[in-house]
Design a protein around this motif. Structure first.
Motif, short mmCIF file in Angstrom:
data_model
loop_
_atom_site.label_atom_id
_atom_site.label_comp_id
_atom_site.label_asym_id
_atom_site.label_seq_id
_atom_site.Cartn_x
_atom_site.Cartn_y
_atom_site.Cartn_z
N ARG A 131 -97.27 -98.65 34.73
CA ARG A 131 -96.31 -99.59 34.15
C ARG A 131 -95.18 -99.89 35.14
O ARG A 131 -94.81 -101.05 35.35
N ALA A 132 -94.65 -98.85 35.77
CA ALA A 132 -93.57 -99.06 36.74
C ALA A 132 -94.06 -99.91 37.91
O ALA A 132 -93.33 -100.78 38.40
N GLY A 133 -95.29 -99.68 38.35
CA GLY A 133 -95.85 -100.46 39.45
C GLY A 133 -95.97 -101.93 39.10
O GLY A 133 -95.70 -102.81 39.93
N GLN A 134 -96.36 -102.22 37.86
CA GLN A 134 -96.48 -103.61 37.42
C GLN A 134 -95.11 -104.30 37.41
O GLN A 134 -94.97 -105.44 37.86
N VAL A 135 -94.10 -103.60 36.89
CA VAL A 135 -92.75 -104.17 36.83
C VAL A 135 -92.19 -104.35 38.24
O VAL A 135 -91.63 -105.40 38.58
N LEU A 136 -92.36 -103.33 39.07
CA LEU A 136 -91.86 -103.40 40.44
C LEU A 136 -92.54 -104.52 41.21
O LEU A 136 -91.90 -105.24 42.00
N GLY A 137 -93.84 -104.69 40.99
CA GLY A 137 -94.57 -105.76 41.66
C GLY A 137 -94.00 -107.13 41.32
O GLY A 137 -93.88 -108.00 42.20
N LYS A 138 -93.65 -107.33 40.05
CA LYS A 138 -93.03 -108.59 39.65
C LYS A 138 -91.70 -108.80 40.37
O LYS A 138 -91.38 -109.90 40.84
N HIS A 139 -90.91 -107.73 40.45
CA HIS A 139 -89.62 -107.82 41.14
C HIS A 139 -89.82 -108.22 42.60
O HIS A 139 -89.09 -109.08 43.13
N LEU A 140 -90.78 -107.61 43.25
CA LEU A 140 -90.96 -107.82 44.69
C LEU A 140 -91.38 -109.24 45.04
O LEU A 140 -91.10 -109.72 46.14
N ILE A 141 -92.05 -109.92 44.10
CA ILE A 141 -92.46 -111.30 44.39
C ILE A 141 -91.54 -112.31 43.71
O ILE A 141 -91.82 -113.51 43.69
N GLY A 142 -90.43 -111.80 43.15
CA GLY A 142 -89.42 -112.68 42.61
C GLY A 142 -89.73 -113.27 41.26
O GLY A 142 -89.12 -114.27 40.86
N GLU A 143 -90.67 -112.68 40.52
CA GLU A 143 -91.01 -113.20 39.20
C GLU A 143 -90.24 -112.46 38.11
O GLU A 143 -89.84 -111.31 38.28
N SER A 144 -90.04 -113.12 36.98
CA SER A 144 -89.34 -112.52 35.85
C SER A 144 -90.22 -111.46 35.19
O SER A 144 -91.44 -111.61 35.10
N VAL A 145 -89.58 -110.39 34.73
CA VAL A 145 -90.31 -109.32 34.03
C VAL A 145 -90.10 -109.40 32.53
O VAL A 145 -90.58 -108.55 31.79
N ALA A 146 -89.40 -110.43 32.07
CA ALA A 146 -89.05 -110.53 30.65
C ALA A 146 -90.28 -110.54 29.76
O ALA A 146 -90.33 -109.85 28.74
N GLU A 147 -91.29 -111.32 30.14
CA GLU A 147 -92.49 -111.41 29.31
C GLU A 147 -93.22 -110.08 29.27
O GLU A 147 -93.70 -109.66 28.21
N MET A 148 -93.29 -109.40 30.41
CA MET A 148 -93.95 -108.10 30.46
C MET A 148 -93.21 -107.08 29.60
O MET A 148 -93.81 -106.31 28.85
N LEU A 149 -91.88 -107.08 29.68
CA LEU A 149 -91.09 -106.11 28.93
C LEU A 149 -91.09 -106.40 27.43
O LEU A 149 -90.75 -105.53 26.64
N ALA A 150 -91.46 -107.63 27.06
CA ALA A 150 -91.56 -107.95 25.64
C ALA A 150 -92.75 -107.25 25.00
O ALA A 150 -92.78 -107.06 23.78
N GLU A 151 -93.72 -106.86 25.83
CA GLU A 151 -94.86 -106.09 25.34
C GLU A 151 -94.46 -104.62 25.27
O GLU A 151 -94.03 -104.05 26.28
N PRO A 152 -94.57 -103.97 24.11
CA PRO A 152 -94.12 -102.57 24.00
C PRO A 152 -94.92 -101.64 24.90
O PRO A 152 -96.13 -101.79 25.05
N PHE A 153 -94.21 -100.71 25.52
CA PHE A 153 -94.87 -99.67 26.31
C PHE A 153 -95.16 -98.52 25.37
O PHE A 153 -94.25 -97.81 24.93
N ALA A 154 -96.42 -98.35 25.01
CA ALA A 154 -96.79 -97.38 23.98
C ALA A 154 -98.03 -96.59 24.40
O ALA A 154 -99.09 -96.69 23.78
N PRO A 155 -97.92 -95.78 25.45
CA PRO A 155 -99.08 -94.98 25.88
C PRO A 155 -99.37 -93.88 24.88
O PRO A 155 -98.45 -93.31 24.28
N LEU A 156 -100.64 -93.58 24.68
CA LEU A 156 -101.03 -92.53 23.74
C LEU A 156 -101.15 -91.20 24.49
O LEU A 156 -102.06 -91.03 25.31
N PRO A 157 -100.25 -90.25 24.22
CA PRO A 157 -100.34 -88.96 24.90
C PRO A 157 -101.62 -88.23 24.53
O PRO A 157 -102.12 -88.34 23.41
N SER A 158 -102.15 -87.47 25.47
CA SER A 158 -103.34 -86.66 25.18
C SER A 158 -103.32 -85.40 26.02
O SER A 158 -102.67 -85.34 27.07
#
Length: 223
Positions: A131-158
């Motif tokens: 998840r952090a890599g996806q967000v950081l990648g958006k930052h590095l190419i100058g794209e907005s992360v708003a749409e990505m962050l609108a999707e809840p980060f909900a990993p299932l622990p195991s």
């Protein structure tokens, strides 16, 4: 074991260990080790001495965040982050260009509630890193992360553990439950238990019956 497995399953796992000759000593601390070149005995604070040729230290972990003191980051228990794994201040503001992943990251998982937690299960360093890599990648190419962050980060622990002939597998946060229910198999053999908090499924755990337990991956819903 009780925190991770609940009283019912923990009691059964303990029983199976005792059948293998394991002795559980509760409420005791290690006072010292005796040996010449290698450990031979262990002394408890009660004065009881046990023969030992191997000592396994399993004392948990603490987040190593002292070096971040004074940075403005909320490090009250690990590193507080948002749904993009971006570090947050004590006021909830994003600290630019700082990310935290893995066991040190404390975040809200909407599968369960709105309480930020550090979760030390084996699959979450991968999930948080991705998840952090996806967000950081958006930052590095100058794209907005708003749409990505609108999707809840909900990993299932195991987590899983092989002990003797037992294969223990769990999904969710079983330790949040206020009750558990045996839903498949027999407690003395292969079995599956569901874990609930206020009638909401928060975890599943069992011994054996791997396909049945894995089928629960899609049964957790957002809080």
């Amino acid at each position: 074991m009780e925190e991770a497995l609940g009283k019912t399953l923990a009691k059964e796992v303990k029983r199976r260990h005792e059948l293998k000759g394991v002795e559980f000593v509760k409420g005791a601390s290690v006072f010292g080790l005796i040996g010449d070149g290698h450990v031979q005995r262990i002394i408890l604070d009660s004065g009881v001495i046990y023969d030992a040729d191997l000592v396994v230290v399993a004392i948990g972990s603490l987040p190593n965040t002292e070096w971040l003191e004074g940075s403005g980051i909320d490090i009250s228990n690990g590193v507080l982050v948002d749904g993009g794994l971006r570090a947050l201040s004590s006021d909830g503001d994003v600290i630019e260009n700082v990310f935290a992943v893995g066991d040190v990251a404390r975040y809200v998982n909407p599968l369960f509630d709105q309480v930020p937690r550090r979760v030390e299960h084996w699959n979450l360093p991968t999930e948080t890193g991705k998840r952090a890599g996806q967000v950081l990648g958006k930052h590095l190419i100058g794209e907005s992360v708003a749409e990505m962050l609108a999707e809840p980060f909900a990993p299932l622990p195991s987590f899983w553990s092989d002990q003797y002939d037992m294969h223990i597998l769990a999904f969710g946060m079983t330790y949040l439950a206020d009750r558990s229910e045996l839903v498949a198999g027999e407690l003395s053999g292969e079995c599956v238990l569901e874990y609930f908090r206020d009638d909401k499924l928060v975890g599943v755990c069992g011994i054996g019956m791997r396909p049945t337990i894995q089928s629960y991956r899609t049964k957790f819903s957002l809080a």
